[in-house]
Structures are given as structure tokens and as C-alpha cells.
Design a protein around this motif. Sequence first.
Motif, PDB file in Angstrom:
ATOM      1  N   GLY A 159       0.396  -0.629  -0.090  1.00 30.11           N
ATOM      2  CA  GLY A 159       0.485   0.151   0.147  1.00 30.11           C
ATOM      3  C   GLY A 159       0.773   1.808  -0.722  1.00 30.11           C
ATOM      4  O   GLY A 159       0.873   2.281  -1.111  1.00 30.11           O
ATOM      5  N   PRO A 160       1.451   1.555   0.962  1.00 22.46           N
ATOM      6  CA  PRO A 160       2.295   2.486   1.134  1.00 22.46           C
ATOM      7  C   PRO A 160       3.422   2.983  -0.400  1.00 22.46           C
ATOM      8  O   PRO A 160       3.182   4.190  -0.591  1.00 22.46           O
ATOM      9  CB  PRO A 160       3.675   2.866   2.461  1.00 22.46           C
ATOM     10  CG  PRO A 160       2.725   1.156   2.917  1.00 22.46           C
ATOM     11  CD  PRO A 160       2.391   0.373   1.991  1.00 22.46           C
ATOM     12  N   GLU A 161       3.941   1.638  -0.696  1.00 17.63           N
ATOM     13  CA  GLU A 161       5.053   2.552  -2.037  1.00 17.63           C
ATOM     14  C   GLU A 161       3.677   2.609  -3.243  1.00 17.63           C
ATOM     15  O   GLU A 161       4.087   3.412  -3.824  1.00 17.63           O
ATOM     16  CB  GLU A 161       5.731   0.785  -2.352  1.00 17.63           C
ATOM     17  CG  GLU A 161       4.550  -0.066  -2.533  1.00 17.63           C
ATOM     18  CD  GLU A 161       5.848  -1.093  -2.781  1.00 17.63           C
ATOM     19  OE1 GLU A 161       6.583  -2.038  -3.337  1.00 17.63           O
ATOM     20  OE2 GLU A 161       6.059  -2.072  -1.364  1.00 17.63           O
ATOM     21  N   LEU A 162       2.405   2.099  -3.300  1.00 17.96           N
ATOM     22  CA  LEU A 162       1.131   2.365  -4.163  1.00 17.96           C
ATOM     23  C   LEU A 162       0.827   3.864  -4.041  1.00 17.96           C
ATOM     24  O   LEU A 162       0.778   4.171  -5.145  1.00 17.96           O
ATOM     25  CB  LEU A 162       0.362   0.974  -4.067  1.00 17.96           C
ATOM     26  CG  LEU A 162       0.449   0.079  -4.897  1.00 17.96           C
ATOM     27  CD1 LEU A 162      -0.704  -0.706  -4.838  1.00 17.96           C
ATOM     28  CD2 LEU A 162       1.407  -0.455  -6.265  1.00 17.96           C
ATOM     29  N   ALA A 184       6.257  -7.076  -1.387  1.00 15.84           N
ATOM     30  CA  ALA A 184       5.968  -5.612  -1.241  1.00 15.84           C
ATOM     31  C   ALA A 184       7.875  -5.333  -0.814  1.00 15.84           C
ATOM     32  O   ALA A 184       8.416  -6.369   0.429  1.00 15.84           O
ATOM     33  CB  ALA A 184       5.406  -5.901   0.865  1.00 15.84           C
ATOM     34  N   GLY A 185       7.895  -4.019  -0.863  1.00 20.90           N
ATOM     35  CA  GLY A 185       9.152  -3.113  -1.073  1.00 20.90           C
ATOM     36  C   GLY A 185      10.456  -3.771  -1.751  1.00 20.90           C
ATOM     37  O   GLY A 185      10.944  -3.207  -1.671  1.00 20.90           O
ATOM     38  N   THR A 186       9.774  -4.219  -2.636  1.00 18.07           N
ATOM     39  CA  THR A 186      10.667  -4.479  -3.801  1.00 18.07           C
ATOM     40  C   THR A 186      10.576  -3.867  -5.089  1.00 18.07           C
ATOM     41  O   THR A 186      11.377  -3.215  -6.207  1.00 18.07           O
ATOM     42  CB  THR A 186      10.659  -6.104  -4.747  1.00 18.07           C
ATOM     43  OG1 THR A 186       9.182  -6.178  -5.338  1.00 18.07           O
ATOM     44  CG2 THR A 186      10.336  -7.351  -3.823  1.00 18.07           C
ATOM     45  N   GLY A 187       9.743  -2.924  -5.082  1.00 19.56           N
ATOM     46  CA  GLY A 187       8.868  -1.649  -6.120  1.00 19.56           C
ATOM     47  C   GLY A 187       8.927  -2.623  -7.212  1.00 19.56           C
ATOM     48  O   GLY A 187       8.665  -1.506  -8.474  1.00 19.56           O
ATOM     49  N   THR A 188       8.516  -3.565  -7.024  1.00 13.51           N
ATOM     50  CA  THR A 188       7.767  -4.346  -8.744  1.00 13.51           C
ATOM     51  C   THR A 188       6.183  -4.255  -8.592  1.00 13.51           C
ATOM     52  O   THR A 188       5.798  -4.790  -9.307  1.00 13.51           O
ATOM     53  CB  THR A 188       8.222  -5.517  -8.782  1.00 13.51           C
ATOM     54  OG1 THR A 188       7.388  -6.612  -7.455  1.00 13.51           O
ATOM     55  CG2 THR A 188       9.981  -5.954  -8.831  1.00 13.51           C
ATOM     56  N   ALA A 189       5.715  -3.597  -7.769  1.00 15.11           N
ATOM     57  CA  ALA A 189       3.854  -4.082  -7.706  1.00 15.11           C
ATOM     58  C   ALA A 189       3.929  -2.901  -8.118  1.00 15.11           C
ATOM     59  O   ALA A 189       4.489  -2.203  -8.471  1.00 15.11           O
ATOM     60  CB  ALA A 189       3.571  -3.392  -5.730  1.00 15.11           C
ATOM     61  N   ASP A 190       2.586  -3.609  -9.335  1.00 12.08           N
ATOM     62  CA  ASP A 190       1.769  -2.424 -10.091  1.00 12.08           C
ATOM     63  C   ASP A 190       1.407  -1.992 -10.105  1.00 12.08           C
ATOM     64  O   ASP A 190      -0.100  -2.062  -8.965  1.00 12.08           O
ATOM     65  CB  ASP A 190       1.631  -3.895 -10.917  1.00 12.08           C
ATOM     66  CG  ASP A 190       0.448  -3.309 -12.664  1.00 12.08           C
ATOM     67  OD1 ASP A 190       0.540  -1.852 -12.176  1.00 12.08           O
ATOM     68  OD2 ASP A 190      -0.188  -3.474 -13.415  1.00 12.08           O
ATOM     69  N   PRO A 191       1.070  -0.919  -9.993  1.00 13.84           N
ATOM     70  CA  PRO A 191      -0.397   0.617  -9.096  1.00 13.84           C
ATOM     71  C   PRO A 191      -1.251   0.534 -10.441  1.00 13.84           C
ATOM     72  O   PRO A 191      -1.856   1.653  -9.302  1.00 13.84           O
ATOM     73  CB  PRO A 191       1.075   2.088  -8.992  1.00 13.84           C
ATOM     74  CG  PRO A 191       2.181   1.713 -10.579  1.00 13.84           C
ATOM     75  CD  PRO A 191       2.064   0.482 -10.347  1.00 13.84           C
ATOM     76  N   GLY A 192      -1.518  -0.117 -11.173  1.00 14.35           N
ATOM     77  CA  GLY A 192      -2.226  -0.255 -11.974  1.00 14.35           C
ATOM     78  C   GLY A 192      -3.179   0.294 -11.336  1.00 14.35           C
ATOM     79  O   GLY A 192      -4.607   0.868 -11.471  1.00 14.35           O
ATOM     80  N   SER A 193      -3.566  -0.548 -10.582  1.00 13.08           N
ATOM     81  CA  SER A 193      -5.592  -0.847 -10.276  1.00 13.08           C
ATOM     82  C   SER A 193      -5.488   0.309  -9.288  1.00 13.08           C
ATOM     83  O   SER A 193      -6.514   0.463  -9.214  1.00 13.08           O
ATOM     84  CB  SER A 193      -5.440  -2.146  -8.910  1.00 13.08           C
ATOM     85  OG  SER A 193      -7.028  -2.141  -8.302  1.00 13.08           O
ATOM     86  N   LEU A 194      -4.268   0.970  -8.912  1.00  8.69           N
ATOM     87  CA  LEU A 194      -4.769   1.693  -7.398  1.00  8.69           C
ATOM     88  C   LEU A 194      -4.897   3.568  -8.291  1.00  8.69           C
ATOM     89  O   LEU A 194      -6.165   4.308  -8.588  1.00  8.69           O
ATOM     90  CB  LEU A 194      -3.860   2.091  -6.437  1.00  8.69           C
ATOM     91  CG  LEU A 194      -3.840   3.392  -5.470  1.00  8.69           C
ATOM     92  CD1 LEU A 194      -4.958   3.444  -4.801  1.00  8.69           C
ATOM     93  CD2 LEU A 194      -2.679   4.016  -4.728  1.00  8.69           C
ATOM     94  N   PHE A 195      -4.039   4.025  -9.188  1.00  9.08           N
ATOM     95  CA  PHE A 195      -4.743   4.107 -10.212  1.00  9.08           C
ATOM     96  C   PHE A 195      -5.564   4.067 -10.863  1.00  9.08           C
ATOM     97  O   PHE A 195      -6.836   5.546 -10.777  1.00  9.08           O
ATOM     98  CB  PHE A 195      -3.761   4.277 -11.387  1.00  9.08           C
ATOM     99  CG  PHE A 195      -2.073   5.566 -11.432  1.00  9.08           C
ATOM    100  CD1 PHE A 195      -0.905   4.871 -10.202  1.00  9.08           C
ATOM    101  CD2 PHE A 195      -1.888   6.293 -11.659  1.00  9.08           C
ATOM    102  CE1 PHE A 195      -0.053   5.424 -10.128  1.00  9.08           C
ATOM    103  CE2 PHE A 195      -1.029   6.527 -11.711  1.00  9.08           C
ATOM    104  CZ  PHE A 195       0.226   6.822 -10.818  1.00  9.08           C
ATOM    105  N   ALA A 196      -6.111   3.576 -11.640  1.00  8.86           N
ATOM    106  CA  ALA A 196      -7.410   3.194 -11.595  1.00  8.86           C
ATOM    107  C   ALA A 196      -8.628   3.126 -10.952  1.00  8.86           C
ATOM    108  O   ALA A 196      -9.613   4.272 -10.994  1.00  8.86           O
ATOM    109  CB  ALA A 196      -7.926   1.999 -12.189  1.00  8.86           C
ATOM    110  N   ALA A 197      -8.849   3.175  -9.292  1.00  5.44           N
ATOM    111  CA  ALA A 197      -8.917   3.339  -8.417  1.00  5.44           C
ATOM    112  C   ALA A 197      -9.660   4.830  -8.307  1.00  5.44           C
ATOM    113  O   ALA A 197     -10.817   4.988  -7.448  1.00  5.44           O
ATOM    114  CB  ALA A 197      -8.526   2.703  -7.252  1.00  5.44           C
TER     115      ALA A 197
END
Lengths: 300, 300
Positions: free
Chosen positions: B18-21, B277-290
Motif C-alpha cells: 500500500g505505501p509504495e503504491l 512488498a518493498g521490492t518496488g515491483t508492485a503494479d500501481p495500475g489498480s490504485l490509479f484506476a481506483a
Amino acid sequence: MPLAKPLVVTAGEPAGVGPELCNALLDSPYLDDLVVIGDRRQLDERLTVIDTPFPVEVAPGKPDSANAATLLDGLRAAASGCRDGDYAGMVTAPLAKSVIADSGVDFSGHTEFLAELTGAAHPVMLLVAGDLRVALASTHLPLRDVPDYLTPAIIERVLRVLDRDLREKFGISQPEIIVCGLNPHAGEGGHLGSEENDIIAPTLEALRTDGMRLRGPMPADTAFTPAAGHKDAVLAMYHDQGLPVLKYAGFGHAVNVTLGLPIIRTSVDHGTAFDIAGTGTADPGSLFAAVELAASMAQS
Amino acid sequence: MPLAKPLVVTAGEPAGVGPELCNALLDSPYLDDLVVIGDRRQLDERLTVIDTPFPVEVAPGKPDSANAATLLDGLRAAASGCRDGDYAGMVTAPLAKSVIADSGVDFSGHTEFLAELTGAAHPVMLLVAGDLRVALASTHLPLRDVPDYLTPAIIERVLRVLDRDLREKFGISQPEIIVCGLNPHAGEGGHLGSEENDIIAPTLEALRTDGMRLRGPMPADTAFTPAAGHKDAVLAMYHDQGLPVLKYAGFGHAVNVTLGLPIIRTSVDHGTAFDIAGTGTADPGSLFAAVELAASMAQS
């Protein structure tokens, strides 16, 4: 590349869209490899046809059950031609179960009919759309009957058929199969149902020791996405867990394949469409894809 | 176009993605409209933040339930800010139910927590991917419990919430809703189950006389395809009838929306992903869309 043997296409219910879809096959790259079984009067003269004239001439959308016996004879001829090595495989255009049932024949569908004809004990339904392949552990059951139907024995035999046919008919040497859970989130560790822990997981574990490459039980809403990683097929536990996504992904070009038969059999994924038969608007995409897939399987 | 009021984003479980997204939201076109609730130490200084420092500093992937109370306080602040008119709506990054349960709080998820906070009796889960919207008549139930759960009263109240919120929150003046059958082929005229005839069809008929535009019960493998015609939403009867196709269609940009609340609430469609988490690889696409969907709903 021409096939070593032709494919046989059954034109299906004469009052449905089958005959006109067969005529669209004039544009198929496999035209020279096709033999169509149907009524010569309904089929373009440029097609190679085995004529099975129907006793009652029907108008589009107005089927007559007096034609059912002829239709079934055509299916028998196609299947036995495949068994005898005359054809590389068969492709079926749609028929209407109710029309055949009305003729007094006990008939529950192409799949069961062909399984009985060819002595196959355990046919398995596989739908294909591009590189997405979805097999079903249970098919046409009321939803409330699904959980008790899915025993370890059923899941094992479906997976054995699927694994073997992916090797033998699709030429995939080490098939990777994702198996869905029965419950949402694949039971979420037992909080949302026990069948994953009690039935599915132990069955998969036993089959893995037999060398099968199986992942799961996996949540169905992950299984079909890229997040699930590479898979050669997904096994859904029931009809509406697997087919909505397959038909969405493959709209207009999805193919139904019967696994577990001693012959190759593909089919369109739609029905007779009596409402649009004869209007020339039926989309031949699924029949084209069914021919292409049968040809590809014949060459595997 | 800037919003009249900001959106509030809850950063969720501090050991998850969550925080990195949230930090990825620096690239959102709505950056100036966002207020993030979370721990200042985890969040980029360029974000507007309401600081809720967690008592235990956690490493990625290593949650501590001692942080649960602070996390829930953040959710309460977001929801009451929406009710009080400080925010146009709230967007939630993921939390882990089990971490909160371990803290001794009876917690079954964001949706139920927010429903209770806002006095909403009947929250409805809607997933959105582009122009595909899928609502669920039942959510997290074992499959074998689904048929008996789906009474006329349940289906009616879900449809009333869906219809109203499509009007009020999505600005669709006459929503067209396709309702799936429970059984394969929507019961095939009673041959594959009776719930369509006994439960679903009569409920839809009654609601149509109330002015709702409903089609169905429709086979689920048709409902999502273009063959079903235009629809503003599809109501699936259960989780795995609707979500596999939605998540396939919207991979990486699907949004979870809670309908039936007096506030706007959207959410990512994924979990805390402790493994990455913490690897920087999480895709923020869903948060952007939300965020984008919440902004669009706020302007409807």
C-alpha cells in the motif's frame, strides 16, 4: 500445408445455421482438406460433399424431427470414417438436442453420442480460444449438485484425460495445468469451504507424484490471468466458473473440443441459432476456428 | 478538471504494498486532489499526508498486529471525513484481514467495516474494469451455500442498491442490468435447475414493473459477451461466476467499488502482496484506476 487426410465436417441441423456456415468454408484455407456431410441441395457445389438428403425439406428456423435419423446417420458416418482412418478428424456444426429428442431418440448431445459410438468412457469438454484452453470437471449439472459430484475419482479421471490429450492431440510434451478451487478464493485456507483441503488438494498431490504438472487449487479469479503464470490449460470445477471467461476472451472464435475420444473432434461453440438462420448474418468465425484447430491437432 | 473536494486515500497495511503504491500516485493526474492517510515516514514528502504514525515500525512483508488499531483509526477518519463533506470520496489500498483479526478485533473486511461505520445495511460489491461492471448477489460463501442463500429478498435488495447507485454514483439515468442465472445455461428451461424459474425470474418480473431495466436470467457464458447487447452492469449470482471474467478483462486495472454506502468508496482489487512488498515491483495500475473511478464518480 495440406493434411495427409481430409477432415470431415457435419453440417448439422438443416433448419439451423450449420449449412450456411459450411458454405462460408469456401473461404477457409483448408477448403481442399474438407469433406462436408449434409444435404447436397443446401451446400455450395464447390464443396466436396457426401450427400445425405433429408426426407423433409425445411425452412430456416423451422426444424422437423423427421430429419433427425438422417442427421444422426451423418454423425455416425463421420465418426466411423475417423475411426477407420479415412478422415483425420471431425468438425461438427450445431444441431438442436430438442429436435432429436422429439424424434423419440434418447439424445443428450454430440459429446455423449460420439463417446458412445466410439466406446469412450470418459469424454471431457475443453473450450479453446487462442492460447487459452479451459476444461471442465463437471458440465451440465445444476449448481447445487456440483459440490457432491466432484469426488477425487472424478477429478482424477478428468485430469488424466486432459493431461494425456494435451500430450497426444496438442503435441505438448509436459503439459502445465492450473486447477481451480471449488469455492471463492479456493476456500481461503478452509474458511470458505472444505473441498479444496479434503478433495482437490490431495488428488492433485497424488497425481503430481505420478509426474503430472499441476498447480492449484487456485482461486478462479486468478487462474485465468497472467498473474497465474504460464499454463497449457485451466481445469475449472464447473461450467460457469470456466466458460464465461473463455467465451468473453474468445468471442466469435471459441472452439469446443471433446477430449477422451479415440478420434479428433472439434465443434463450434454455439447453437443452431434458429432466430437468424437463413439471413446470412451468422458469424462463421467459430466454425473456421474449429476447422483450423482440428487441422492443427491432426498435425500434432 | 480539479475536483471540488479532495479524495482521501488510505495507505493500508504498512508492511504490504500500500505505501509504495501511494508513492506511485505522484504520477497520477489527480495528485493535487489527493490526501493520503498513513505513516509519514513511509510516504513521499511531495504527497499531502495526514500522518498516522504506526506504533511498531515494520519491515516489508512482516506485519505486526500491534499496528491494527492505528490502521482502523485511519479508515474511520477517512469515512467520517467523507460523511462530513470534507472529502469527495475514499480510495483504499489493501490491508490484511488476518493481521487485524490477530489484534483481537472482530473484522471481516473493509466493506463490512465501512458499512457498519456509515450505517449502511446492504453493501454490494461491484468490480469495474473499463466499461465492464460486475456486481455480486453473493460474495464470500462456500459454493454449496450459494443456492439456498439466494432468496428473492436478497436478489431484490442487491438489484435495488445496484440500480440506485448506477444512477446516483455513476450518472446513468436508466441503467440496463443483465442478471445471470444461477445454473449453467440459466437452467435451460428447468432442465438444469429450478432456481431461475422459482426465484430469479419472478423477482426480475416484479422489479421490472417498478421500472427497472433488467434482462435475464441469462446464461453466464453469454452475459458478458457482445452477444448480450448493451449493458451498464452484469449481476452475477456468485463470486466465481463473475470475477474470473472481470479480472481477466481488467487485469492490472480492475477496481472494487462498494455500493450501498452513503459515501463513495473505491479500492484496489488486490491484496497486500506481502511476497513482493518493498521490492518496488508492485503494479500501481489498480490504485490509479481506483483513484480515477472515484474522481469520475465524484463528478457524476
